[in-house]
Design an enzyme around this catalytic site. Structure first.
Site, PDB file in Angstrom:
ATOM      1  N   GLU A  43       0.822  -1.208   0.000  1.00  0.00           N
ATOM      2  CA  GLU A  43       0.000   0.000   0.000  1.00  0.00           C
ATOM      3  C   GLU A  43       0.857   1.259   0.000  1.00  0.00           C
ATOM      4  O   GLU A  43       0.512   2.253  -0.641  1.00  0.00           O
ATOM      5  CB  GLU A  43      -0.959  -0.001   1.195  1.00  0.00           C
ATOM      6  CG  GLU A  43      -2.055  -1.052   1.108  1.00  0.00           C
ATOM      7  CD  GLU A  43      -2.960  -0.864  -0.105  1.00  0.00           C
ATOM      8  OE1 GLU A  43      -3.004   0.242  -0.669  1.00  0.00           O
ATOM      9  OE2 GLU A  43      -3.622  -1.843  -0.492  1.00  0.00           O
ATOM     10  N   TYR A 126      -6.144   6.516   4.576  1.00  0.00           N
ATOM     11  CA  TYR A 126      -6.231   5.489   3.527  1.00  0.00           C
ATOM     12  C   TYR A 126      -5.448   4.240   3.926  1.00  0.00           C
ATOM     13  O   TYR A 126      -5.942   3.109   3.781  1.00  0.00           O
ATOM     14  CB  TYR A 126      -5.713   6.011   2.184  1.00  0.00           C
ATOM     15  CG  TYR A 126      -5.569   4.875   1.203  1.00  0.00           C
ATOM     16  CD1 TYR A 126      -6.694   4.336   0.581  1.00  0.00           C
ATOM     17  CD2 TYR A 126      -4.332   4.273   0.965  1.00  0.00           C
ATOM     18  CE1 TYR A 126      -6.587   3.248  -0.266  1.00  0.00           C
ATOM     19  CE2 TYR A 126      -4.218   3.185   0.122  1.00  0.00           C
ATOM     20  CZ  TYR A 126      -5.348   2.681  -0.493  1.00  0.00           C
ATOM     21  OH  TYR A 126      -5.245   1.590  -1.321  1.00  0.00           O
ATOM     22  N   ASP A 144      -9.032   6.184  -1.780  1.00  0.00           N
ATOM     23  CA  ASP A 144      -7.955   6.769  -2.576  1.00  0.00           C
ATOM     24  C   ASP A 144      -8.562   7.496  -3.770  1.00  0.00           C
ATOM     25  O   ASP A 144      -9.778   7.697  -3.850  1.00  0.00           O
ATOM     26  CB  ASP A 144      -6.954   5.698  -3.003  1.00  0.00           C
ATOM     27  CG  ASP A 144      -7.528   4.726  -4.031  1.00  0.00           C
ATOM     28  OD1 ASP A 144      -8.759   4.752  -4.285  1.00  0.00           O
ATOM     29  OD2 ASP A 144      -6.741   3.939  -4.598  1.00  0.00           O
TER      30      ASP A 144
END
Length: 366
Positions: A43, A126, A144
């Site tokens: 991520e 996020y 996102d």
């Protein structure tokens, strides 16, 4: 309940979205293992970087640092070298600092509590949603750019997505339409939909599995959303860069400051020119600041390298070190065959490639 979701058929939407995702999901290396550390690494890499670019970097990074403890124990220079080429180096510095804290404070286990995880360096909303929903099944939204685009179109949201208030609005919408029995798959499916179908330009609306729920499609305005105000013009910074070798074939490099842009990365000596003669300014800088006498040739190439907030306009000057005092930090004379062991930003990797082409006779200065 927000006004957008008050009459929204969430269960039917979840079913259609997750059925599509089960059929169409991409085979990506970080999807094979829901280990929290590996999910976290992926991520962080995927922030502001395309999936296709991330794949080989992720595999190499995990080969080098297969566990959270391995990364926590690694030297920063080694970590920066493994990240070399991905850019946005603050990402990996923050990740490195955060996994060290996880090792010392949480015994090497990534915390599954949103509040605790969000207190780690570099971990924003996020990342909290993505890592905790995928690795632990925690029902946190992962919003996102892909998700904001999908939701803008689904619910005909015309607020500027660059505003924090709009992101918070989307996070609330996700909480209200999420499949709580499988939040990780739901978050991932929304992101995948934005990446593959609900694209920024020319979205594939006719192939969209949730077209029936989309207000923008019904109104014929999908390509007009989301709304994002244009940024102000970025700053242009002219730089003169010197590739300097001594009589023994060693190349002069320097380490950038430990804070700020590209912190702790290595580079070739450079200075801002502000429209002045780059060759003269470089010779003056190296001579006055470091007591080294250099001879520079004419520039061999000029090119631009863009960051999110500024653009470097680099002009490259080859040259040689004639004589001078000992080289002191932050400078170093590195044998040419050892340069690959140092972590350089992408712009200075290109400086070296251009120099090598010129030195080998492949190209000559214009």
């Amino acid at each position: 309940m927000t006004r957008e979701t008050e009459r929204f058929p969430a269960r039917e939407f979840q079913r259609d979205l997750l059925d599509w995702f089960a059929r169409e999901r991409r085979d990506l290396p970080w999807r094979k293992d829901r280990d929290p550390y590996k999910v976290w690494v992926s991520e962080v890499m995927l922030q502001q970087t395309r999936v296709e670019t991330v794949i080989p970097y992720f595999e190499q990074f995990i080969d080098r640092f297969p566990t959270l403890e391995a990364l926590a124990d690694a030297d920063e220079d080694e970590v920066l070298k493994a990240w070399e080429g991905l850019g946005y180096y603050s990402r990996v510095r923050n990740l490195h600092a955060a996994v060290k804290e996880v090792k010392t404070r949480y015994g090497g286990k990534v915390p599954d509590d949103p509040d605790e995880f969000s207190r780690l360096k570099g971990v924003g909303p996020y990342t909290v949603g993505a890592v905790l929903s995928l690795a632990y099944g925690v029902p946190e939204p992962a919003v996102d750019g892909n998700v904001m685009r999908v939701l803008s179109r689904l619910f005909l949201v015309t607020d500027d997505i660059a505003k924090p208030s709009t992101r918070k609005r989307f996070e609330q919408i996700v909480r209200e339409i999420m499949a709580y029995e499988n939040p990780g798959a739901f978050n991932e499916a929304l992101i995948e939909l934005g990446a593959l179908v609900c694209t920024p330009r020319r979205p594939s609306c006719l192939l969209c599995p949730v077209q029936a729920y989309c207000q923008a499609f019904a109104e014929g305005v999908a390509e007009e959303l989301p709304v994002k105000m244009k940024k102000t013009a970025v700053k242009q910074v002219p730089l003169a860069v010197a590739v300097l070798a001594d009589d023994e074939g060693r190349v002069l490099i320097r380490k950038r400051d430990s804070t700020g842009l590209l912190a702790n990365l290595w580079e070739f000596p450079s200075c801002e020119t502000d429209g002045a003669d780059g060759k003269e300014k470089l010779e003056q800088m190296v001579g006055e600041q470091y007591g080294l006498q250099v001879e520079l040739t004419e520039p061999i190439v000029s090119f631009e390298h863009a960051f999110s907030h500024l653009v470097w306009q680099l002009t490259v000057f080859p040259g040689r070190l004639v004589h001078g005092g000992p080289v002191e930090e932050p400078y170093r004379l590195a044998p040419e065959d050892e340069l690959k062991a140092y972590a350089f930003p992408v712009s200075h990797q290109r400086v070296w490639r251009e120099y090598k082409e010129w030195a080998s006779g492949v190209r000559r200065p214009d």
